[in-house]
Design a protein around this motif. Sequence first.
Motif, PDB file in Angstrom:
ATOM      1  N   LEU A   1      -6.647  -7.606  33.664  1.00 47.93           N
ATOM      2  CA  LEU A   1      -7.292  -7.101  32.446  1.00 47.93           C
ATOM      3  C   LEU A   1      -8.753  -6.750  32.705  1.00 47.93           C
ATOM      4  N   LYS A   2      -9.414  -7.543  33.523  1.00 48.49           N
ATOM      5  CA  LYS A   2     -10.829  -7.322  33.837  1.00 48.49           C
ATOM      6  C   LYS A   2     -11.013  -6.106  34.735  1.00 48.49           C
ATOM      7  N   ARG A   3     -10.110  -5.944  35.723  1.00 48.30           N
ATOM      8  CA  ARG A   3     -10.310  -4.893  36.730  1.00 48.30           C
ATOM      9  C   ARG A   3      -9.699  -3.544  36.331  1.00 48.30           C
ATOM     10  N   ALA A   4      -8.568  -3.589  35.646  1.00 46.40           N
ATOM     11  CA  ALA A   4      -7.878  -2.341  35.284  1.00 46.40           C
ATOM     12  C   ALA A   4      -7.087  -2.559  34.006  1.00 46.40           C
ATOM     13  N   PRO A   5      -7.748  -2.506  32.838  1.00 49.63           N
ATOM     14  CA  PRO A   5      -7.069  -2.817  31.577  1.00 49.63           C
ATOM     15  C   PRO A   5      -5.814  -1.991  31.331  1.00 49.63           C
ATOM     16  N   HIS A   6      -5.822  -0.732  31.735  1.00 56.26           N
ATOM     17  CA  HIS A   6      -4.641   0.096  31.476  1.00 56.26           C
ATOM     18  C   HIS A   6      -3.422  -0.405  32.252  1.00 56.26           C
ATOM     19  N   LEU A   7      -3.650  -1.069  33.411  1.00 53.70           N
ATOM     20  CA  LEU A   7      -2.532  -1.613  34.183  1.00 53.70           C
ATOM     21  C   LEU A   7      -2.024  -2.924  33.569  1.00 53.70           C
ATOM     22  N   ALA A   8      -2.900  -3.671  32.900  1.00 50.56           N
ATOM     23  CA  ALA A   8      -2.441  -4.847  32.152  1.00 50.56           C
ATOM     24  C   ALA A   8      -1.484  -4.414  31.051  1.00 50.56           C
ATOM     25  N   ALA A   9      -1.764  -3.276  30.434  1.00 50.70           N
ATOM     26  CA  ALA A   9      -0.862  -2.734  29.411  1.00 50.70           C
ATOM     27  C   ALA A   9       0.435  -2.238  30.039  1.00 50.70           C
ATOM     28  N   THR A  10       0.329  -1.598  31.204  1.00 51.69           N
ATOM     29  CA  THR A  10       1.523  -1.100  31.899  1.00 51.69           C
ATOM     30  C   THR A  10       2.495  -2.222  32.206  1.00 51.69           C
ATOM     31  N   LEU A  11       1.986  -3.377  32.614  1.00 54.72           N
ATOM     32  CA  LEU A  11       2.839  -4.517  32.973  1.00 54.72           C
ATOM     33  C   LEU A  11       3.518  -5.150  31.762  1.00 54.72           C
ATOM     34  N   GLN A  12       3.139  -4.724  30.562  1.00 53.35           N
ATOM     35  CA  GLN A  12       3.811  -5.178  29.341  1.00 53.35           C
ATOM     36  C   GLN A  12       4.855  -4.169  28.858  1.00 53.35           C
ATOM     37  N   GLN A  13       5.112  -3.165  29.702  1.00 54.54           N
ATOM     38  CA  GLN A  13       6.193  -2.221  29.463  1.00 54.54           C
ATOM     39  C   GLN A  13       7.408  -2.604  30.306  1.00 54.54           C
ATOM     40  N   PRO A  14       8.622  -2.159  29.937  1.00 58.62           N
ATOM     41  CA  PRO A  14       9.828  -2.579  30.669  1.00 58.62           C
ATOM     42  C   PRO A  14       9.845  -2.098  32.122  1.00 58.62           C
ATOM     43  N   TYR A  15      10.313  -3.000  32.997  1.00 56.99           N
ATOM     44  CA  TYR A  15      10.581  -2.720  34.402  1.00 56.99           C
ATOM     45  C   TYR A  15      12.050  -3.059  34.676  1.00 56.99           C
ATOM     46  N   TYR A  16      12.632  -2.419  35.673  1.00 58.68           N
ATOM     47  CA  TYR A  16      14.014  -2.691  36.064  1.00 58.68           C
ATOM     48  C   TYR A  16      14.039  -3.611  37.284  1.00 58.68           C
ATOM     49  N   PHE A  17      14.819  -4.704  37.180  1.00 63.64           N
ATOM     50  CA  PHE A  17      14.993  -5.679  38.245  1.00 63.64           C
ATOM     51  C   PHE A  17      16.429  -5.617  38.782  1.00 63.64           C
ATOM     52  N   ASP A  18      16.583  -5.657  40.100  1.00 63.15           N
ATOM     53  CA  ASP A  18      17.903  -5.814  40.711  1.00 63.15           C
ATOM     54  C   ASP A  18      18.430  -7.207  40.356  1.00 63.15           C
ATOM     55  N   ALA A  19      19.622  -7.284  39.784  1.00 60.05           N
ATOM     56  CA  ALA A  19      20.194  -8.579  39.383  1.00 60.05           C
ATOM     57  C   ALA A  19      20.907  -9.284  40.522  1.00 60.05           C
ATOM     58  N   ARG A  20      20.958  -8.676  41.714  1.00 61.29           N
ATOM     59  CA  ARG A  20      21.514  -9.291  42.924  1.00 61.29           C
ATOM     60  C   ARG A  20      22.950  -9.754  42.760  1.00 61.29           C
TER      61      ARG A  20
ATOM     62  N   ASP B   1      20.927   4.893  41.347  1.00 59.18           N
ATOM     63  CA  ASP B   1      20.595   6.242  40.870  1.00 59.18           C
ATOM     64  C   ASP B   1      20.255   6.280  39.387  1.00 59.18           C
ATOM     65  N   HIS B   2      20.869   5.390  38.607  1.00 57.85           N
ATOM     66  CA  HIS B   2      20.643   5.432  37.162  1.00 57.85           C
ATOM     67  C   HIS B   2      19.357   4.737  36.734  1.00 57.85           C
ATOM     68  N   VAL B   3      18.659   4.074  37.660  1.00 56.22           N
ATOM     69  CA  VAL B   3      17.402   3.400  37.336  1.00 56.22           C
ATOM     70  C   VAL B   3      16.252   4.408  37.445  1.00 56.22           C
ATOM     71  N   PRO B   4      15.422   4.531  36.415  1.00 58.28           N
ATOM     72  CA  PRO B   4      14.284   5.459  36.490  1.00 58.28           C
ATOM     73  C   PRO B   4      13.365   5.116  37.663  1.00 58.28           C
ATOM     74  N   ARG B   5      12.789   6.136  38.288  1.00 54.13           N
ATOM     75  CA  ARG B   5      11.842   5.907  39.384  1.00 54.13           C
ATOM     76  C   ARG B   5      10.572   5.262  38.842  1.00 54.13           C
ATOM     77  N   LEU B   6      10.011   4.342  39.602  1.00 57.79           N
ATOM     78  CA  LEU B   6       8.747   3.732  39.225  1.00 57.79           C
ATOM     79  C   LEU B   6       7.655   4.797  39.153  1.00 57.79           C
ATOM     80  N   THR B   7       6.866   4.750  38.111  1.00 52.13           N
ATOM     81  CA  THR B   7       5.769   5.701  37.960  1.00 52.13           C
ATOM     82  C   THR B   7       4.586   5.265  38.824  1.00 52.13           C
TER      83      THR B   7
END
Length: 341
Positions: A185-204, A242-248
Amino acid sequence: MPATPHMTPIQGPDTWKAANFKEPRTWVEHYTERELKEIEQAVQRFTARFDGFEAITREDVQMPFLQAKLERIRNEIEGGKGFQVLRGLPVARYTIRQCEQLFWALSLLVGEPEAQDKSGSRLHSVYNKGKKLTDDHSARGYETDNELTFHNDGGDAFMLLCIKTAVSGGVSKLVSVNQVFNQILKRAPHLAATLQQPYYFDARGQYPAGHEVQCVPVFNYFEGKLSALYKRDYLDMAQRFDHVPRLTGDQIAALDLLDEICSEPDMQLSFMMEPGDIQIGNNYSIFHSRTKYEDHEKPEDKRRLLRTWLTLPNGRALPAAFADTREFCHSYRARHAAATA
């Protein structure tokens, strides 16, 4: 995802840096003679009555002195700094079966053990099975001798008992999720917000319903507490579908910054687990890691730990984003059931 991301620093006893714990006595506890006597008597009872460990119930665990200690530690796990190490369990005198029975019993004094895989196993033996994450898509980090980068496990808390150590390596490291968030949050506030958006995890291959991936934010602020779910390897490996969106670009930058902050020495509490050590950590407020290790050649000498994932009776309220995660679904459902009972 919340409509508005949380964008103010987090305070509290689980917001810390390594310098807060210069003295091991602040995070390492030892057993009293009365507690060790209780342990020895319990091992004898379990050996005589039970073939394995899962038949042992909370009612079978009669260790009042140790129960009082573990209840106090439980309040430190949720409500305090978020972790604790107990040192001095005499594992060398016990068989693996006896260690499993004792560790299971101690886990029951802390919380309710939950399933750690698709098969429903509630106690895992952590050792190098010679697997490679890139070759076997059902393999998991604890089955390798790889470095395990900062991540969290399942349930409200993880609990580890060290049986044997490696020839070298295998150092445990902990960081505060709140402190990591504050630094981002201190170094890059916009990335703190990005990390509160959905990410896709491999469920193994471990998701009970058979899903290949799960989608959840890394940081989740809910009812006054920040809770995280993070496994960089599994985030990267989800990109094979293939169905997982590419990381931005922002998503990758946010993950890279998180990893960079976790790697900073002043953020990390590092220590070597000794045989007989029990490490307990809050899975929402603590990231943990392990360095790569060199193992012994003989199977009976290899590095080995036992692990449980626990739902805590004093566990925090959990966001809906955790409801369908393989790591937190059991704790979420237990909390929801208790709230609606």
